[in-house]
Write an enzyme that holds these catalytic residues in place. Structure first.
Site, PDB file in Angstrom:
ATOM      1  CE  LYS A 106      -0.397  -0.554   4.912  1.00 22.41           C
ATOM      2  NZ  LYS A 106       0.404  -1.779   4.807  1.00 22.41           N
ATOM      3  CG  ASP A 202      -1.416   1.421   7.524  1.00 21.71           C
ATOM      4  OD1 ASP A 202      -0.700   0.749   6.757  1.00 21.71           O
ATOM      5  OD2 ASP A 202      -2.574   1.080   7.835  1.00 21.71           O
ATOM      6  CE  LYS A 206      -4.020  -0.337   5.152  1.00 24.15           C
ATOM      7  NZ  LYS A 206      -4.023  -0.769   6.559  1.00 24.15           N
TER       8      LYS A 206
END
Lengths: 426, 426
Positions: A106, A202, A206
């Site tokens: 990702k 993180d 996404k």
């Protein structure tokens, strides 16, 4: 025929791939319409190869990526090394060598996805990455194939397992941030540097990827406002509970008349909101749209088998297409010009946690400040903290993002007041 | 090019199709790669045509299916009439006329799906029906394309909105079954004959279809044990709450070593189970598997726009394939021989609600009966109902389905005892 794959890296997730290929071989072969074989596995060095051999792994381990790039029998390269380099170089080279690529990376996709997808297109191959968002939840393929007739207006996601585990402990057990982090570390959920997880980075990666599938637009990572859970205290959690809310770190992407906007911020969720019961390391993506209206996709956000399942599902979709000989469809074909929403178009309620000296007139000071911004109070809670200090918690009526930013700036600059935390209220 | 569709029926759901085609035309055209036009609409008779024309609908309304069957320009037929006939005949004829078909008709698919799919295959066309299970939740395509690498072990579904609305009122408000049914009728959720919804028949249809996608096996409708919510009382609900459960009508399909099994029965769900918060008319399908482990797909089970969204998503997938000129993939390609589980292999806990005379020795009687079946009590609650009557609620430890059936038979036959209800405990 046989479709041959190469694995780049043989860590936890990667070793889940042969597990599934073996355990579900009948179904996978039937669904793919072909055998799928692991032809080569790239490892770091001879030492790692020897360790894996000693553990009984009988793959054709190689230490040089060119052994894979130059092997014409290999159809699909699976990258599960993580981080930016050397993954970026290897994926680029694999695509240039006309190999399809599956990845769960990702960070890489959020920062360099557009470039890599261009390389894939230029070389007539496909780059699939279902596992990159919410590991085991089949959300990207669903957005790409089941929301084709719909218009998504909002995405709300609990998409970072580590921070959600911590928030769950802070809510259910009344733990402090530090206690929750210690437990997350002990259980292996938090890395030694937990920054990416606890600061919302993180989850912001996404949101970048989800913005492409849900809205056909690419929000740049730097444009995703993100704030983490470090400043949340047991007092915030308790007040939230008293008011019927649960605090979670929520990623949001919204399309407004002026454009789209994404952020990852601590959020008061109503207790009866479907996302409020997504606990522990579990993830969920809540989708609002004009057709389906409200739907939620819930499952594990990480882990060996869930992630490997998404990776192998990508491999099977590619394998089906490889046999047909046609150019494989891009993973996501929804693309529009990216237009950002104006701050005036972004309107939410907020909770402000403020500390100040316990003396007369302090609340009046704040009331004047909010009034000057044309924002009114919905609820106010004042509490004596001892030592002549007071805590003031304010839930303010809806304001736009300009008003919010201005309030944050002004309260922070106010002599004798400490703005301890702000939390969005849904 | 243009892909032309014909609508069979122009009721609530059908009229959602042109809404989406217009509202999302740019996205739909881009995703499908082609324009999608409504070429003809089949209505019952001239009177209905006149009413729709008067309402401003300017479609080419026809009253004879042959006008659609013989129109070579029509690529896809959308059946949204419901019930078995004439839908079955029309779909068969459309497939024979080499037209792809999209339908949301779960009754028809559960009873005659295998036959219709064979007609589709024999004629080289496709039959898609995402909207047939849990209307707006994209569950079938997800099972077909994202669970390809996984092995599903259990499906739990809250897939009937009417009964779930009623159960939610019975749980949250303490309403009786009759009160909940009256409200469901008033709001238009329940039909004048609510049998299909409240007796688990509608949910059983959906289990038949889910069994094909999740397990590659076809459970016959008659083999889906189904029991409804008519016998659930406020006392059952209260006791469930006291013990930390929520009662819902849950469909379950499970694969055991001996085979698969499906049922729709009232179920005690632990309050922290993800399905327990699926309330009102909302639906959800909870999937347990060896790869992803646990995932849930939540959304509206019915309604004009959610259902139309699933229908149009099917149309777009078909339209993409039609342009390529290749044979379109079947909606579901997972198929194995159907093997049913043995009753010995099906083990669950159960709640038994029993009424009896309030006199000494009655509980002993029951204890002896359970003991004779080798089933032990986990919890027992006895309550005086007045009039010398007593209520005995038993939660029994795990038993297999033979033991359960035997217990039900024996308690029912026991003089002076009334088996008021049984509920599965998850």
């Amino acid at each position: 025929m046989t479709v041959n794959i190469a694995l780049l890296g043989f860590g936890t997730v990667a070793s889940g791939v042969p597990f599934l290929l073996q355990e579900n071989s009948t179904k996978i072969t039937a669904q793919a319409g072909t055998d799928i074989q692991i032809a080569k596995v790239l490892v770091r060095d001879v030492a790692e190869k020897d360790v894996l051999r000693a553990q009984g792994h009988a793959y054709d381990f190689v230490t040089d990526i060119s052994a894979i790039l130059n092997d014409d029998a290999i159809d699909i390269v699976i990258e599960l090394m993580g981080r930016i380099e050397p993954a970026k170089t290897f994926i680029t080279q694999a695509l240039q060598a006309k190999k399809h690529v599956v990845t769960a990376n990702k960070d890489l996709l959020a920062m360099h996805g557009a470039d890599l997808l261009k390389v894939a297109k230029d070389n007539g191959v496909a780059l699939y990455y279902e596992a990159a968002v919410a590991g085991g939840i089949p959300i990207l393929r669903t957005l790409a194939h089941s929301y084709t007739a719909d218009k998504i207006t909002k995405i709300l996601g609990v998409v970072n397992g580590t921070s959600n585990f911590m928030m769950t402990k802070m809510v259910d057990e009344g733990w402090t941030y530090d206690e929750a982090l210690a437990e997350a570390s002990r259980l292996g959920y938090a890395e030694s540097d937990p920054t990416n997880d606890v600061d919302g980075i993180d989850a912001a990666y996404k949101m970048v990827i989800l913005s492409q599938f849900a809205f056909g637009m690419t929000i740049k990572f730097d444009d995703v406002r993100h704030e983490g859970i470090r400043h949340i205290t047991p007092e915030d959690v308790k007040l939230a509970q008293k008011l019927g809310f649960v605090i979670k770190l929520v990623g949001e992407i919204v399309e407004r008349p002026s454009g789209i906007y994404a952020e990852v911020v601590p959020t008061f969720l109503p207790k009866d909101h479907q996302l409020a019961t997504v606990n522990g390391v579990m993830n969920a993506v809540f989708v609002e749209s004009i057709g389906i209206n409200e739907a939620m996709f819930y499952g594990p956000g990480a882990g060996q088998k869930p992630t490997a399942t998404s990776v192998v599902a990508d491999v099977i979709e590619l394998a089906k297409g490889i046999q047909k000989g046609a150019v494989l469809p891009a993973f996501n074909t929804f693309a529009r010009e990216t237009v950002y929403a104006t701050k005036e178009d972004l309107v939410d309620k907020y909770y402000f946690a403020i500390e100040t000296d316990d003396k007369a007139g302090q609340l009046l000071h704040l009331a004047e400040l909010f009034h000057a911004e044309n924002v009114s109070f919905e609820q106010v809670f004042q509490e004596n903290l001892g030592d002549n200090r007071a805590s003031i918690a304010i839930i303010a009526h809806k304001m736009d993002l300009n008003q919010f930013d201005s309030l944050v700036e002004k309260i922070s600059a106010l002599d004798g007041f400490t703005l301890r935390n702000t939390i969005k209220v849904i």
